[in-house]
Write an enzyme that holds these catalytic residues in place. Structure first.
Site, PDB file in Angstrom:
ATOM      1  N   CYS A 156     -10.556 -18.980  -6.950  1.00 39.19           N
ATOM      2  CA  CYS A 156     -11.034 -19.422  -8.259  1.00 39.19           C
ATOM      3  C   CYS A 156     -11.486 -20.883  -8.234  1.00 39.19           C
ATOM      4  O   CYS A 156     -12.405 -21.266  -8.958  1.00 39.19           O
ATOM      5  CB  CYS A 156      -9.961 -19.215  -9.324  1.00 39.19           C
ATOM      6  SG  CYS A 156      -8.458 -20.184  -9.061  1.00 39.19           S
ATOM      7  N   HIS A 162      -4.805 -21.829 -12.359  1.00 42.06           N
ATOM      8  CA  HIS A 162      -6.071 -21.108 -12.224  1.00 42.06           C
ATOM      9  C   HIS A 162      -7.210 -22.027 -12.664  1.00 42.06           C
ATOM     10  O   HIS A 162      -7.052 -22.811 -13.613  1.00 42.06           O
ATOM     11  CB  HIS A 162      -6.033 -19.847 -13.092  1.00 42.06           C
ATOM     12  CG  HIS A 162      -7.270 -19.015 -13.019  1.00 42.06           C
ATOM     13  ND1 HIS A 162      -7.677 -18.382 -11.862  1.00 42.06           N
ATOM     14  CD2 HIS A 162      -8.202 -18.704 -13.968  1.00 42.06           C
ATOM     15  CE1 HIS A 162      -8.801 -17.714 -12.094  1.00 42.06           C
ATOM     16  NE2 HIS A 162      -9.140 -17.899 -13.361  1.00 42.06           N
TER      17      HIS A 162
END
Length: 338
Positions: free
Chosen positions: A34, A278
């Site tokens: 990510c 994230h």
């Protein structure tokens, strides 16, 4: 840094062809990719970089710039499926940027730019790409008890912004970065003119600004071997005028007067904490609309939603890197969402 759950749980979806902007394909999350995915979205929104790579006729083999070019050109196509980028991830992995471990977005950003400089055979083009982001500063050291001054020249590809509860805006952070700090007591420096250690004033002074200005909000703090995330609220504007923020003391005598008006074009966002998080991205493309990219999921959003990343709560996503594009005089209004 990425939650493992995102590798499989995010929908594989990009905007429908009729409603999407060029360069808005999502990217699958392979393991913990990510961080790279968010950075690729910011590179794709930096059309100056895309145009340079598009005009490059590479002879390189198995290099980071070659695979970066392939990914960014694929992201410019009008296909609705996520753009293929596994070859780029594998190439980064061979260059010790592992996509299956947690990464810091600013460190990966700098590593990619440095690998372009090292591996691209067209050195003139590599330098041109570096110059897109290069902030030139003067290192300044002044004895407070005599007239001795020592200066040097350095450059940064991203400006590290110290954040705290007292620095609650990007403008405050920029001013603090260029504020000269006094060195006293145990921090005194040796003065060649005085012949002994004296209190000094040190810091950076601005010489020139780049076409794309990258500002890194330093949200991770190390203390006694423990890393924690700072969730302090830091507001940032959609348009930024550096000349209105800095005082004359923050400018070098060699300061190159140029357009200092900038418009926000990308925000790299971190959610979670220092050990479990994230990355996603908000990007602004040529249609001047904002889009949110969470791996393979892409949707159009408002400027108000981007502002939700200011921080202030541990439950909120927080802006981690801000990329501003220099805006020609008279174009500021076009780049303001109101």
């Amino acid at each position: 840094m990425a939650r493992r759950m995102f590798s499989k749980c995010c929908c594989s979806w990009s905007l429908p062809i009729g409603s999407r902007s060029e360069g808005l394909r999502g990217l699958m999350n392979y393991g913990l990719s990510c961080c790279v995915n968010a950075l690729l979205q910011s590179f794709s929104a930096t059309w100056e970089l895309v145009d340079l790579l598009k005009g490059w006729n590479p002879v390189d083999k198995e290099s980071v710039p070659l695979y970066l070019r392939k990914v960014l050109l694929a992201m410019q196509s009008d296909q609705s499926q996520p753009a293929p980028h596994q070859d780029f991830l594998r190439c980064l992995d061979r260059n010790y940027i592992c996509f299956h471990v947690q990464q810091d977005a600013d460190e990966v950003f700098l590593s990619i730019l440095n690998l372009i400089q090292q591996q691209m055979s067209d050195k003139a083009l590599a330098q041109e790409i570096h110059s897109l982001y290069k902030v030139t500063v003067e290192t300044y050291l002044q004895c407070l008890e005599c007239t001795y001054i020592e200066t040097g020249t350095s450059f940064l590809l991203s400006l590290p912004m110290h954040i705290s509860e007292s620095h609650d805006s990007l403008e405050d952070c920029v001013r603090f970065f260029f504020k000269l700090q006094e060195l006293r007591d145990g921090d005194k420096c040796y003065c060649e003119k005085c012949g002994e250690k004296k209190p000094f004033k040190q810091g950076f002074k601005l010489i020139s600004l780049p076409p794309v200005l990258c500002l890194h909000l330093k949200r991770f703090r190390n203390s006694h071997g423990y890393t924690r995330k700072l969730h302090y609220k830091v507001t940032f504007p959609e348009t930024l005028n550096i000349s209105e923020i800095l005082t004359a003391e923050a400018l070098s005598e060699r300061y190159v007067q140029s357009d200092s008006q900038y418009s926000l074009c990308a925000v790299i966002v971190h959610s979670g904490d220092a050990m479990f998080g994230h990355y996603t991205a908000y990007v602004r493309h040529k249609d001047q609309s904002w889009y949110y990219a969470n791996d393979s999921y892409v949707r159009q959003v408002s400027w108000k939603e981007v502002q939700n990343t200011y921080g202030g709560s541990q439950r909120e996503d927080t802006a981690y890197m801000l990329l501003y594009r220099r805006t020609p005089e008279g174009k500021q209004q076009e780049w303001s969402s109101g």
